[in-house]
Structure formats: structure tokens, C-alpha cells
Design an enzyme around this catalytic site. Structure first.
Site, PDB file in Angstrom:
ATOM      1  CB  THR A  14      -0.912   0.001   1.257  1.00 41.65           C
ATOM      2  OG1 THR A  14      -1.662  -1.210   1.278  1.00 41.65           O
ATOM      3  CG2 THR A  14      -1.855   1.184   1.265  1.00 41.65           C
ATOM      4  CB  VAL A  15       3.161   2.720   2.535  1.00 41.30           C
ATOM      5  CG1 VAL A  15       3.870   4.055   2.704  1.00 41.30           C
ATOM      6  CG2 VAL A  15       2.095   2.559   3.616  1.00 41.30           C
ATOM      7  CE  LYS A 106       2.019   1.336  12.362  1.00 39.09           C
ATOM      8  NZ  LYS A 106       1.319   1.665  11.145  1.00 39.09           N
ATOM      9  CD  GLU A 130       5.814  13.949  10.259  1.00 37.44           C
ATOM     10  OE1 GLU A 130       6.627  14.827  10.517  1.00 37.44           O
ATOM     11  OE2 GLU A 130       4.871  13.644  11.016  1.00 37.44           O
ATOM     12  CB  VAL A 133       2.947   9.221  14.624  1.00 36.03           C
ATOM     13  CG1 VAL A 133       1.799   9.713  15.496  1.00 36.03           C
ATOM     14  CG2 VAL A 133       3.928   8.391  15.453  1.00 36.03           C
ATOM     15  N   GLY A 135      -0.253   8.831   9.867  1.00 39.44           N
ATOM     16  CA  GLY A 135      -0.235   8.806   8.392  1.00 39.44           C
ATOM     17  C   GLY A 135       0.139  10.118   7.723  1.00 39.44           C
ATOM     18  CB  ILE A 137      -1.404  14.389  10.597  1.00 40.96           C
ATOM     19  CG1 ILE A 137      -2.826  13.900  10.318  1.00 40.96           C
ATOM     20  CG2 ILE A 137      -1.424  15.723  11.318  1.00 40.96           C
ATOM     21  CD1 ILE A 137      -3.643  13.629  11.588  1.00 40.96           C
ATOM     22  CE  LYS A 206       0.004   4.500  13.878  1.00 39.24           C
ATOM     23  NZ  LYS A 206      -1.313   4.208  13.296  1.00 39.24           N
ATOM     24  N   GLY A 303      -3.656   4.795   4.757  1.00 44.08           N
ATOM     25  CA  GLY A 303      -3.980   4.703   3.337  1.00 44.08           C
ATOM     26  C   GLY A 303      -2.790   5.089   2.464  1.00 44.08           C
TER      27      GLY A 303
HETATM   28  P1  NAP Z   1       1.713  -3.989   2.806  1.00 46.80           P
HETATM   29  O1  NAP Z   1       0.666  -3.442   1.920  1.00 46.80           O
HETATM   30  O2  NAP Z   1       1.484  -5.302   3.466  1.00 46.80           O
HETATM   31  O3  NAP Z   1       3.067  -4.054   1.947  1.00 46.80           O
HETATM   32  C1  NAP Z   1       4.252  -4.623   2.432  1.00 46.80           C
HETATM   33  C2  NAP Z   1       5.227  -4.767   1.275  1.00 46.80           C
HETATM   34  O4  NAP Z   1       6.487  -5.189   1.774  1.00 46.80           O
HETATM   35  C3  NAP Z   1       4.809  -5.800   0.232  1.00 46.80           C
HETATM   36  O5  NAP Z   1       5.118  -5.317  -1.061  1.00 46.80           O
HETATM   37  C4  NAP Z   1       5.676  -7.025   0.550  1.00 46.80           C
HETATM   38  O6  NAP Z   1       6.042  -7.770  -0.588  1.00 46.80           O
HETATM   39  C5  NAP Z   1       6.911  -6.374   1.117  1.00 46.80           C
HETATM   40  N1  NAP Z   1       7.553  -7.207   2.131  1.00 46.80           N
HETATM   41  C6  NAP Z   1       7.077  -7.520   3.357  1.00 46.80           C
HETATM   42  N2  NAP Z   1       7.950  -8.303   4.019  1.00 46.80           N
HETATM   43  C7  NAP Z   1       8.990  -8.477   3.179  1.00 46.80           C
HETATM   44  C8  NAP Z   1      10.207  -9.202   3.262  1.00 46.80           C
HETATM   45  N3  NAP Z   1      10.541  -9.891   4.368  1.00 46.80           N
HETATM   46  N4  NAP Z   1      11.054  -9.175   2.213  1.00 46.80           N
HETATM   47  C9  NAP Z   1      10.748  -8.484   1.099  1.00 46.80           C
HETATM   48  N5  NAP Z   1       9.595  -7.757   0.949  1.00 46.80           N
HETATM   49  C10 NAP Z   1       8.740  -7.774   1.980  1.00 46.80           C
HETATM   50  O7  NAP Z   1       2.083  -2.961   3.963  1.00 46.80           O
HETATM   51  P2  NAP Z   1       1.741  -1.398   4.021  1.00 46.80           P
HETATM   52  O8  NAP Z   1       0.334  -1.209   4.443  1.00 46.80           O
HETATM   53  O9  NAP Z   1       2.220  -0.736   2.779  1.00 46.80           O
HETATM   54  O10 NAP Z   1       2.633  -0.945   5.274  1.00 46.80           O
HETATM   55  C11 NAP Z   1       4.019  -0.807   5.161  1.00 46.80           C
HETATM   56  C12 NAP Z   1       4.567  -0.140   6.415  1.00 46.80           C
HETATM   57  O11 NAP Z   1       3.998   1.155   6.561  1.00 46.80           O
HETATM   58  C13 NAP Z   1       4.256  -0.867   7.728  1.00 46.80           C
HETATM   59  O12 NAP Z   1       5.324  -0.667   8.631  1.00 46.80           O
HETATM   60  C14 NAP Z   1       3.020  -0.138   8.239  1.00 46.80           C
HETATM   61  O13 NAP Z   1       2.880  -0.234   9.634  1.00 46.80           O
HETATM   62  C15 NAP Z   1       3.357   1.269   7.821  1.00 46.80           C
HETATM   63  N6  NAP Z   1       2.199   2.156   7.656  1.00 46.80           N
HETATM   64  C16 NAP Z   1       1.152   1.746   6.887  1.00 46.80           C
HETATM   65  C17 NAP Z   1       0.078   2.600   6.696  1.00 46.80           C
HETATM   66  C18 NAP Z   1      -1.117   2.198   5.868  1.00 46.80           C
HETATM   67  O14 NAP Z   1      -2.071   2.979   5.814  1.00 46.80           O
HETATM   68  N7  NAP Z   1      -1.112   1.050   5.201  1.00 46.80           N
HETATM   69  C19 NAP Z   1       0.107   3.863   7.296  1.00 46.80           C
HETATM   70  C20 NAP Z   1       1.212   4.254   8.063  1.00 46.80           C
HETATM   71  C21 NAP Z   1       2.262   3.382   8.222  1.00 46.80           C
HETATM   72  P3  NAP Z   1       4.967  -8.582  -1.483  1.00 46.80           P
HETATM   73  O15 NAP Z   1       4.096  -7.495  -2.074  1.00 46.80           O
HETATM   74  O16 NAP Z   1       5.771  -9.300  -2.502  1.00 46.80           O
HETATM   75  O17 NAP Z   1       4.200  -9.465  -0.548  1.00 46.80           O
HETATM   76  N1  HSE Z   2      -3.009   0.315  10.646  1.00 51.69           N
HETATM   77  C1  HSE Z   2      -2.687   1.676  10.860  1.00 51.69           C
HETATM   78  C2  HSE Z   2      -3.959   2.437  11.154  1.00 51.69           C
HETATM   79  C3  HSE Z   2      -2.033   2.257   9.632  1.00 51.69           C
HETATM   80  O1  HSE Z   2      -5.041   1.884  10.938  1.00 51.69           O
HETATM   81  O2  HSE Z   2      -3.878   3.564  11.611  1.00 51.69           O
HETATM   82  C4  HSE Z   2      -1.482   3.618   9.893  1.00 51.69           C
HETATM   83  O3  HSE Z   2      -0.412   3.577  10.783  1.00 51.69           O
END
Ligand code: NAP
Ligand code: HSE
Length: 428
Positions: A14-15, A106, A130, A133, A135, A137, A206, A303
Site C-alpha cells: 500500500t505505502v 512505528k 514522519e 504516526v 499517516g 498528518i 504511536k 492509506g
Molecule cells: P503492505 O501493503 O502489506 O506491503 C508490504 C510490502 O512489503 C509488500 O510489497 C511485501 O512484498 C513487502 N515485504 C514484506 N515483508 C517483506 C520481506 N521480508 N522481504 C521483502 N519484501 C517484503 O504494507 P503497508 O500497508 O504498505 O505498510 C508498510 C509499512 O507502513 C508498515 O510498517 C506499516 O505499519 C506502515 N504504515 C502503513 C500505513 C497504511 O495505511 N497502510 C500507514 C502508516 C504506516 P509482497 O508485495 O511481494 O508481498
Molecule cells: N493500521 C494503521 C492504522 C495504519 O489503521 O492507523 C497507519 O499507521
């Protein structure tokens, strides 16, 4: 032609997808602002065959971490893959190789933030987080820079988008807990394992980061009193509404006489409180400063694009620091000895929902239990359930955590009463 700043991205979920899209779509502006053409050279994934949101155009996809971490042309690593152990290992590797790091993780920063900051300093690299915590903001830089002059007294945060989305849907659209969780997962807000969202762990992590920046104190995750939203029922939401409140998952960090108390849990917020209007996946951080008074920072907390905006803004800061030769200055210099507030000094109003035997004298016993603990009633509601039992709801006046615990022990020891829910109440 501008100089190139080459980036390696760990994760294309996603990110990661959002980061790649923003760097492409806003390339011209980013180049003007930083003086660099910031380009993604390699992206690490687990599965090369997986269908991606966007084409892997202009960069190489790899499943081999060393391809990215040991590439001498890559100056900055963006870690958006998640996990603690593996990401920790990769980030240490990158910093020791002299690469600056931007992360949205986080989980990792809450636990290993101190160590990583020290390693970044030793190796004269930047380390920014940044997006970890709230997203989209820009709350961390706001605390570190814009509020640096003030003494922050209290931070209240709706910092988990998934649970805020779920509670909003359960309140406004009468959706069940399961339906609301499934939607949050489908929309990409939830963590890979949503347990950390619904059990309040994500919000607690967070709050650890916010506490570090706002109060200079390094609290342990285990010392954050954490409760999630499992078990929240439509009944509590409806009763709270009837009494003039909304139920929200809120993190609270408060400085009291140079000590800090940090807690996360469902709370009742007066409907007129600014945090009550924060709906769906939006987050907000309500900061009270000794000088500035009350301020609130609001926006999308999760998101693809909001989170990626924060990640790319960190990347832009790394690029500017590279240009100015100021790489390696620590993000936050404010440090204060960490001391926890004793339970007798942490005060709050509380909401209790109980089931009681509906017979003469039971309420008198309840009154005695609360009076003996020194807790007085602010609001009382009683409704019959059936011929023998009634639901009793109490909102107490502010009492210390010790006093509340004593009252709860008294209720739990009484066979005629059963405590069903207990939430803190934020005063408006
Ligand atoms: P996600 O959609 O599950 O994507 C994770 C990505 O990392 C995937 O492309 C996955 O590969 C890859 N990956 C995971 N483990 C791996 C490994 N061991 N070796 C190689 N590639 C690996 O996660 P996300 O939602 O983008 O979140 C990513 C980070 O941002 C997390 O730390 C999350 O807490 C943080 N975050 C997320 C959001 C949010 O809204 N989603 C907001 C703030 C912070 P594959 O695609 O091949 O499986
Ligand atoms: N899973 C987290 C949330 C993503 O719902 O706020 C953003 O850190």
C-alpha cells in the site's frame, strides 16, 4: 541537468506503491524544491509474480535484500515493508553502509527507535519516520519544530485509522464489528495482522513515539496501559450517545510534575469535543501546550497516498540536507529523564456499565463500594433487563486510578453485580 539522488524502496504494498506514484507524478516540483532528480532504482518485494497496483516502470524489482542495501549508487533507503526483526536488520545494515533511511514503521521505531537514532548519528546519516504516526498528518515535525518553544502538557490522539473507521461505521451506519473490520482491511488501512489495530497496540506504539518527541521521555511499550476495541458493543455506543458522548479509541499522554502517564483505550468523548468529530480513517492529535493552549492537527491517518506523502516529505528533507551538507543531524534533541506518574496522581472520570440483581438494597451496596473508594457519581442510568436484573450505568466524577481500581475490586467481589465495561471519560 540536475544531480540524481537514487532511492531503494523496501516494500511495494500500500505505502510503497504510493511512494512510487508520488515520486513519479510530482517529479517536477520535488526536483525544483530539492535540486535533485529523486529516482527509485530498486524495489524489494517477496513475490516477483504478484499483481501490483502500478507497473514496475523505470526500476528493478528484486527479492534479494542485498541488491538494494549494498548498491553503492543508492543513497537513501525507504523502508515500507513492515515487521520488526527483518526491518530492524535491514535498516541497521543500510545505516552502517552510510545510507540515510526513511521509514513508516512505528512498530520498529517505538521499540528500537533510540538504538537506530544512535546508529544513524554514528554513521552521519539521516533517519526520519514522519509517516509512522498519524499517516498523512505532519505531526512529528510540528512537535519537534513548530512547538519547540512551548512546554507540552498533554497529547490526546486518535492515531489508529482502522479502529476509528470501525467505530465510526459501527456508530453511524450500525455496522457490526466484523463488517467494519473487513471494510478497513479492504481499504488498506489495517496492518497485515489487524490484531495490533483492534487491540490498541498500534496506537500504543504511536503514543510511545509521540511521548518521546513531546516530553523527551522514553516510555516502554509495556508501561502504556493499553486496551483495544474488541468487545465494544452497540449497547455502549448507544448509551454513550444518549449521555452526550461518542466512543473513540484515544491515546493519552500527560505530563504531571515532571512525570508522564501514557494510556490507550476506548474513551467517552463529549460530542462537543473537537476529537469527537474525527471520523472514519482520519486521525487527529490534540496537543495542549503551556503557552499555546489547545491545538489540533487533523487529517487522514492511513492509506496509500496520505501515508506516502509523509514518507516522500521525509525523503525531500534528506535531499535538502544532502544539498546543504547537513546530513546526520538528529531529528529530535529534546531528552528528559523518564519518570512515570504514580497511579494515585492520575485522575479521570470513568464510565461503568454493570449488570445488577434488581432487588432492594443492591444499589445501596453499590453506593457504599464507590463511597468507600472515594469515588462519587456524576451521572446514573438504570434500565430493567428482565424481571430479575437491570443494567446500571455510572459516570463517576474524576477519581485517581487507585480509587477506581478499589471500586472495581469491590464490584467484582459482589455476586449481585457484574461489571461489563469500564472506559475513561475525557472532559470537554
Ligand atoms: P503492505 O501493503 O502489506 O506491503 C508490504 C510490502 O512489503 C509488500 O510489497 C511485501 O512484498 C513487502 N515485504 C514484506 N515483508 C517483506 C520481506 N521480508 N522481504 C521483502 N519484501 C517484503 O504494507 P503497508 O500497508 O504498505 O505498510 C508498510 C509499512 O507502513 C508498515 O510498517 C506499516 O505499519 C506502515 N504504515 C502503513 C500505513 C497504511 O495505511 N497502510 C500507514 C502508516 C504506516 P509482497 O508485495 O511481494 O508481498
Ligand atoms: N493500521 C494503521 C492504522 C495504519 O489503521 O492507523 C497507519 O499507521
Amino acid at each position: 541537468m540536475k544531480a540524481k539522488l537514487q532511492v531503494g524502496v523496501l516494500g511495494f504494498g500500500t505505502v510503497g506503491s504510493g511512494v512510487i506514484r508520488i515520486l513519479k507524478e510530482h517529479q517536477e516540483k520535488i526536483s525544483q524544491v530539492t535540486g535533485y532528480d529523486i529516482t527509485v532504482k530498486k524495489v524489494l518485494v517477496r513475490d516477483l509474480e504478484k499483481n501490483r497496483r502500478y507497473e514496475a516502470e523505470g526500476f528493478t524489482l528484486t527479492t534479494e535484500p542485498k541488491d538494494v542495501l549494498d548498491d553503492p549508487e543508492i543513497a537513501v533507503i525507504v523502508e515500507v515493508m513492515g515487521s520488526i526483526t527483518t526491518a530492524h536488520h535491514y535498516i541497521l545494515h543500510a545505516l552502517k553502509a552510510g545510507k540515510s533511511v526513511v521509514t513508516a514503521n512505528k512498530d520498529l521505531i517505538a521499540i528500537h527507535g533510540d538504538e537506530l537514532v544512535a546508529v544513524a548519528q554514528e554513521n552521519h546519516c539521516d533517519l526520519f519516520y514522519e509517516a509512522s504516526v498519524a499517516g498523512g498528518i505532519p505531526i512529528l515535525r510540528t512537535i519537534v519544530n513548530s512547538l519547540a518553544a512551548d512546554r507540552i502538557k498533554k497529547v490526546l490522539g486518535i492515531v489508529n485509522g482502522t479502529t476509528n473507521y470501525m467505530l465510526t461505521q459501527m456508530t453511524a451506519s450500525n455496522k457490526s464489528y466484523e463488517e467494519a473490520l473487513q471494510e478497513a482491511q479492504d481499504l488498506g488501512f489495517a496492518e497485515a495482522d489487524p490484531t495490533s489495530d483492534v487491540d490498541g497496540i498500534d496506537a500504543a506504539r504511536k503514543m510511545v513515539i509521540l511521548t518521546r518527541l513531546a516530553f523527551g521521555m522514553n516510555v516502554n511499550l509495556d508501561d502504556v496501559k493499553t486496551k483495544g476495541i474488541r468487545g465494544i458493543s452497540q449497547k455502549d455506543i448507544a448509551i454513550a450517545s444518549q449521555l452526550g458522548y461518542r466512543v473513540k479509541l484515544v491515546g493519552q499522554a500527560e505530563e504531571i510534575d515532571n512525570t508522564v502517564d501514557v494510556a490507550v483505550g476506548p474513551v467517552l468523548l463529549p460530542k462537543a469535543h473537537p476529537l469527537s468529530g474525527v471520523s472514519d480513517e482520519n486521525n487527529a492529535v490534540f496537543v495542549t501546550g503551556a503557552a499555546v493552549g489547545e491545538t489540533m492537527f487533523y487529517g487522514p491517518g492511513a492509506g496509500e497516498m496520505p501515508t506516502a506523502t509523509s514518507v516522500v516529505s521525509d525523503l525531500i528533507t534528506v535531499a535538502k540536507n544532502t544539498k546543504l551538507g547537513t546530513i546526520g543531524n538528529v531529528f529530535n534533541r529534546f531528552v528528559h529523564e523518564t519518570k512515570y506518574t504514580p497511579a494515585e496522581k492520575v485522575f479521570s472520570k470513568y464510565y461503568f456499565r454493570m449488570q445488577m440483581n434488581d432487588k432492594t438494597g443492591t444499589f445501596l451496596k453499590l453506593t457504599k463500594i464507590f463511597a468507600d473508594a472515594g469515588v462519587s457519581f456524576d451521572k446514573i442510568l438504570q434500565e430493567p433487563n428482565d424481571k430479575h436484573t437491570a443494567t446500571v450505568v455510572i459516570i463517576s466524577h474524576a477519581a485517581s486510578r487507585n480509587q477506581i481500581d478499589e471500586a472495581v475490586r469491590g464490584v467484582n467481589a459482589e455476586p449481585e453485580m457484574r461489571l461489563i465495561t469500564q472506559y475513561a471519560v475525557v472532559e470537554g
